[in-house]
Design a protein around this motif. Structure first.
Motif, PDB file in Angstrom:
ATOM      1  N   SER A   1     -10.288  -2.446  -9.632  1.00 64.28           N
ATOM      2  CA  SER A   1     -11.481  -1.664  -9.951  1.00 64.28           C
ATOM      3  C   SER A   1     -11.317  -0.951 -11.282  1.00 64.28           C
ATOM      4  CB  SER A   1     -11.764  -0.640  -8.847  1.00 64.28           C
ATOM      5  OG  SER A   1     -12.116  -1.285  -7.651  1.00 64.28           O
ATOM      6  N   LYS A   2     -10.137  -0.410 -11.514  1.00 63.97           N
ATOM      7  CA  LYS A   2      -9.874   0.279 -12.777  1.00 63.97           C
ATOM      8  C   LYS A   2      -9.890  -0.706 -13.947  1.00 63.97           C
ATOM      9  CE  LYS A   2      -6.288   2.927 -15.207  1.00 63.97           C
ATOM     10  NZ  LYS A   2      -6.033   1.958 -16.277  1.00 63.97           N
TER      11      LYS A   2
ATOM     12  N   ASP B   1       0.836  -1.204   0.000  1.00 65.37           N
ATOM     13  CA  ASP B   1       0.000   0.000   0.000  1.00 65.37           C
ATOM     14  C   ASP B   1       0.867   1.248   0.000  1.00 65.37           C
ATOM     15  OD1 ASP B   1      -2.508  -1.017  -0.222  1.00 65.37           O
ATOM     16  OD2 ASP B   1      -2.877  -1.171   1.917  1.00 65.37           O
TER      17      ASP B   1
ATOM     18  N   ILE C   1      -8.232   8.264  -3.178  1.00 67.70           N
ATOM     19  CA  ILE C   1      -8.513   7.098  -2.337  1.00 67.70           C
ATOM     20  C   ILE C   1      -7.321   6.808  -1.431  1.00 67.70           C
ATOM     21  CG2 ILE C   1      -8.971   4.620  -2.340  1.00 67.70           C
ATOM     22  CD1 ILE C   1     -11.352   6.246  -3.233  1.00 67.70           C
ATOM     23  N   ASN C   2      -6.132   6.831  -2.011  1.00 62.61           N
ATOM     24  CA  ASN C   2      -4.928   6.553  -1.227  1.00 62.61           C
ATOM     25  C   ASN C   2      -4.706   7.611  -0.164  1.00 62.61           C
ATOM     26  OD1 ASN C   2      -4.255   4.190  -2.534  1.00 62.61           O
ATOM     27  ND2 ASN C   2      -3.028   5.215  -4.091  1.00 62.61           N
TER      28      ASN C   2
ATOM     29  N   ASN D   1      -7.617   7.480  -7.825  1.00 58.42           N
ATOM     30  CA  ASN D   1      -6.915   6.572  -6.918  1.00 58.42           C
ATOM     31  C   ASN D   1      -6.011   7.321  -5.953  1.00 58.42           C
ATOM     32  OD1 ASN D   1      -8.147   4.343  -8.021  1.00 58.42           O
ATOM     33  ND2 ASN D   1      -6.444   3.831  -9.380  1.00 58.42           N
TER      34      ASN D   1
ATOM     35  N   GLN E   1      -5.559  -1.935  -0.265  1.00 55.19           N
ATOM     36  CA  GLN E   1      -6.250  -0.853  -0.960  1.00 55.19           C
ATOM     37  C   GLN E   1      -5.745  -0.669  -2.385  1.00 55.19           C
ATOM     38  OE1 GLN E   1      -8.885   1.014   0.614  1.00 55.19           O
ATOM     39  NE2 GLN E   1      -9.204   1.385  -1.563  1.00 55.19           N
ATOM     40  N   ASN E   2      -4.427  -0.756  -2.576  1.00 56.69           N
ATOM     41  CA  ASN E   2      -3.881  -0.567  -3.921  1.00 56.69           C
ATOM     42  C   ASN E   2      -4.316  -1.677  -4.871  1.00 56.69           C
ATOM     43  OD1 ASN E   2      -2.588   1.846  -3.499  1.00 56.69           O
ATOM     44  ND2 ASN E   2      -0.599   0.950  -3.060  1.00 56.69           N
TER      45      ASN E   2
ATOM     46  N   TYR F   1      -7.102  -3.346  -4.651  1.00 57.59           N
ATOM     47  CA  TYR F   1      -8.509  -3.061  -4.929  1.00 57.59           C
ATOM     48  C   TYR F   1      -8.646  -1.933  -5.957  1.00 57.59           C
ATOM     49  CZ  TYR F   1     -13.422  -1.913  -3.982  1.00 57.59           C
ATOM     50  OH  TYR F   1     -14.759  -1.679  -4.102  1.00 57.59           O
ATOM     51  N   ASN F   2      -7.851  -0.870  -5.796  1.00 54.88           N
ATOM     52  CA  ASN F   2      -7.896   0.256  -6.730  1.00 54.88           C
ATOM     53  C   ASN F   2      -7.557  -0.192  -8.148  1.00 54.88           C
ATOM     54  OD1 ASN F   2      -8.461   1.888  -4.553  1.00 54.88           O
ATOM     55  ND2 ASN F   2      -6.414   2.781  -4.434  1.00 54.88           N
TER      56      ASN F   2
END
Length: 744
Positions: A142-143, A96, A367-368, A364, A135-136, A138-139
């Motif tokens: 998602s993209k 992350d 989000i981060n 992103n 989280q990364n 997931y990001n």
């Protein structure tokens, strides 16, 4: 023999079916096991399967197999997945590692001071639940899957798909074939201790490999006639390989999985098992080699794969324009799950104001940035088309229950010497959006740093700051002669200079254009300088006090900072300007008159080629008026310490070598990264520093001070470790600088 029989049956069935007007179309199911970084072999094997012309009709995967399988099911080709993986730094992704440019100014300062952060609720030290929140991952997913974002039933994907996760509370496996694809895949790959468990509905899930690491029965039930399995699991190790506790624990955890594979392997029609025993589940840096091993192993089955492909009706896969995944038009935002943090706070951290057109990269980053606050255990989001070409973003967040953290740091430099930092940070002390932080620094010099901040996002935020700074250093006698010390009255060449400064501030700050930080406030500053080398005061104490005065001012500042790395920047721009108007004073400076103090620093970093980058910096400061007050002069020289209102580093000179109420300085640094975290650099700096340089044109009459430096540095968990040698032509001698850890 088994291989020969299999090929014969396929060829025979081909002859029979070719005589049938309605030949049966063989359905192929793909099973992808988990295995951490070993799962990169799935990509190579898929490239070989694809090259043989086999059409995959169903996919079931676990953990890494779920990630690769999910992308393939969403429409990516094996070659495209290969390109994505090779372009991704998985070490940074899993850790992350949030780009510095994505963080707010407060989070940047927090991340560049402390080496260790631990939960400290109820004054009990706890360990983090995992290394990464995921989280990364997931990001990124998602993209990559935004083109199938509206799919809720995974059977409706270009290739029907499911993945396996493990319910933490019951220990049972769960087949995930509905919902939001990125969330399902993240849950399946939530390897314990590496990633946080994932909440889906009312249940908490971890890696599916714990319960079913090779879901062949489930793929068969989807309707597959033939099963191709790619197995990247570990085999049981011998005693020679069980040399540590981790290896033994892994062996114990693999007993059931390996036992189950005895039967599952027999049920697999084409079983591809790459020999990747020399790699581990965390060998992310070896992704290229692991992909190659997977492709080579799968190519051993080329004949079987081509024979299988011949029994399938050729159906071209639907092609997607993945380039469209780079832009977003967000028309509205919905936030669910926030209890203690307001909508404005969350939107401020996300740097989001609707309607807005943005990129996935910028989204992103927001989000981060929200994740970097450590106020949220999970940040889930999904895009919904609004019917007008835009999207609505729905956030489902889970706030972090921990309110108190303990942070530690260590540092050494040639001015402050050794220092150990202990920090207590308390969130939501008085209001939902506040944070209270206290640094206590012990070592050769006792110091502290206190901050209280109410974060209002895009609105004006409020802060209180208090800082005590102190050091002592031997300086040339001429350094203090302007403080009514006559050098002719002593034979000393140097004396010990003791410095102390207490600063208290109240301020308001906000963002401008989402990138500039603006602030205004009021300040109290107490300055205290003395020496015990010479003089006797009125109480017969052997000391001379140069300054002991309280000053009061109004101030303002503006900051822009998008360096990718504070200590070794390779790209980005930095600007900081601040201005103080000192209006009152109380203390031994009885001749005080109002004065203004301004400072500015500009830096630009650029990658030149390969691992070589350049950094150009220019800075200056000036005091206007108040000639009677010399305690606000700038002190120049030395390197490695945390610069303050007085201190200015300068290569080629020792700490506190010269001073003045005006200074101009320029620095050029070339840095070469010899390894991932190791640097060699050279630098040159020039400066003019003295009194009233703009009045007497001293700023343009030539360069008074020059210096050059060469050094090396290492980026470590405690911060940069550096050693430099500097030389000044004016002095005709050099100086060594050593610093360890984040400066504070």
């Amino acid at each position: 023999m088994k291989k020969l029989v299999f090929i014969t049956l396929l060829l025979f069935s081909g002859i029979v079916f070719s005589q049938n007007k309605n030949p049966e179309d063989i359905k192929v199911g793909l099973v992808l096991s988990g295995g951490g970084a070993k799962g990169f072999a799935h990509i190579g094997a898929l490239k070989a399967i694809e090259a043989a012309g086999v059409r995959i009709d169903y996919i079931g995967g676990t953990s890494t197999g779920a990630i690769v399988g999910g992308l393939y099911a969403a429409g990516y080709t094996a070659v495209q997945i290969d390109s994505i993986y090779k372009a991704t730094d998985f070490v940074e992704l899993i850790q992350d590692d949030i780009p510095r440019s994505a963080k707010t100014f407060f989070e940047k300062d927090e991340a560049e001071k402390y080496a260790i952060t631990l939960p400290f609720d109820n004054f009990k030290i706890a360990l983090p639940t995992s290394i990464s929140k995921g989280q990364n991952v997931y990001n990124l997913f998602s993209k990559l899957t935004s083109h199938v974002n509206d799919v809720d039933d995974f059977n409706d994907l270009p290739i029907p798909f499911f993945c396996v996760a493990t319910n933490v509370e019951t220990g049972k496996e769960t087949i995930l074939n509905k919902g939001y694809l990125p969330r399902a895949v993240t849950a399946s790959g939530a390897l314990p201790t590496l990633f946080n468990p994932v909440m889906l509905g009312d249940s908490l899930y971890v890696d599916g490999g714990v319960t079913n690491n090779y879901p062949i029965e489930e793929v068969r039930r989807m309707g597959a006639d033939i099963i191709i399995g790619i197995d990247v699991q570990d085999s049981l190790k011998t005693r020679e390989d069980l040399k540590n506790a981790i290896a033994i624990l892994n062996q114990i955890g693999n007993y059931k999985t390996i036992e189950d594979m005895v039967e599952k392997r027999k049920e697999t029609d084409i079983y591809i098992h790459p020999n990747i025993s020399e790699y581990s589940v965390v060998s992310f840096d070896d992704k290229n080699d692991i992909i190659d091993v997977g492709e080579k192993e799968a190519r051993r089955f080329t004949k079987e794969l081509e024979a299988l492909a011949s029994r399938q009706i050729k159906t071209p896969r639907k092609k997607f324009n993945f380039d469209k995944n780079n832009t977003l038009y967000i028309t509205s935002v919905e936030i669910n799950g926030n209890k203690n943090y307001t909508r404005s706070y969350i939107l401020g951290k996300l740097k989001m104001r609707t309607p807005m057109k943005t990129s996935f990269k910028k989204f992103n980053e927001g989000i981060n940035n929200l994740s970097a606050t450590n106020n949220f255990q999970e940040i889930n989001y999904r895009f919904y088309k609004d019917g007008n070409g835009g999207v609505k973003v729905v956030f489902n967040i889970m706030e972090n229950e921990s309110k108190i953290s303990l942070r530690l740091g260590v540092h050494y430099d040639d001015l402050y010497k050794t220092a150990i930092l202990a920090n207590i940070t308390r969130k939501r002390l008085f209001t939902n959006n506040d944070i209270t932080s206290f640094d206590f620094i012990v070592g050769d010099n006792l110091r502290y740093n206190f901050n209280y901040f109410i974060d209002k996002g895009y609105y004006w935020s409020l802060g209180l700051h208090s800082n005590y700074n102190a050091f002592d250093e031997n300086v040339a006698l001429g350094f203090v002669t302007q403080n009514n010390i006559n050098s002719d009255n002593t034979d000393l060449n140097s004396l010990n200079f003791e410095y102390a400064e207490l600063t208290n501030q109240f301020y308001l700050q906000t963002f401008f254009k989402r990138v500039f930080l603006l602030g205004i406030g009021a300040e109290h500053k107490w300055k205290y300088y003395k020496t015990e080398t010479i003089g006797i005061d009125e109480d017969e104490i052997p000391q001379t006090i140069f300054e002991d005065t309280n000053y009061f001012s109004a101030f303002g500042y503006v900051i822009f900072d998008n360096y990718d790395n504070k200590f070794y920047p390779t790209k980005g721009l930095y600007f900081k300007g601040d201005f103080n108007l000192y209006l009152f004073a109380n203390g031994i400076n009885e001749s005080f008159n109002e004065f203004a103090l301004g400072k500015a620093k500009l830096g630009y970093a650029h990658s030149l080629f390969n691992n070589l980058s350049g950094l150009i910096e220019a800075e200056g400061g000036v005091k206007i008026g108040g000639d009677e007050t010399t305690s606000f002069d700038f002190f120049a020289g030395g390197y490695g310490y945390k610069e303050s209102s007085n201190l200015v580093s300068f290569y080629g000179y020792d700490n506190l070598s010269f001073r003045g109420n005006t200074f101009l300085k320029a620095t050029l640094t070339l840095d070469y990264k010899i390894f991932k975290k190791s640097h060699i650099n050279i630098a040159a700096n020039i400066a003019n520093i003295g009194d009233d340089l703009f009045d007497n044109k001293g700023w343009i009459d030539g360069v008074d001070y020059t210096g050059y430096a060469i050094g090396c540095g290492w980026e470590t968990i405690i911060g940069p470790i550096e050693a430099k040698y500097a030389y000044s032509p004016e002095r005709g001698e050099g100086s060594w600088y050593f610093s360890v850890g984040y400066p504070f």
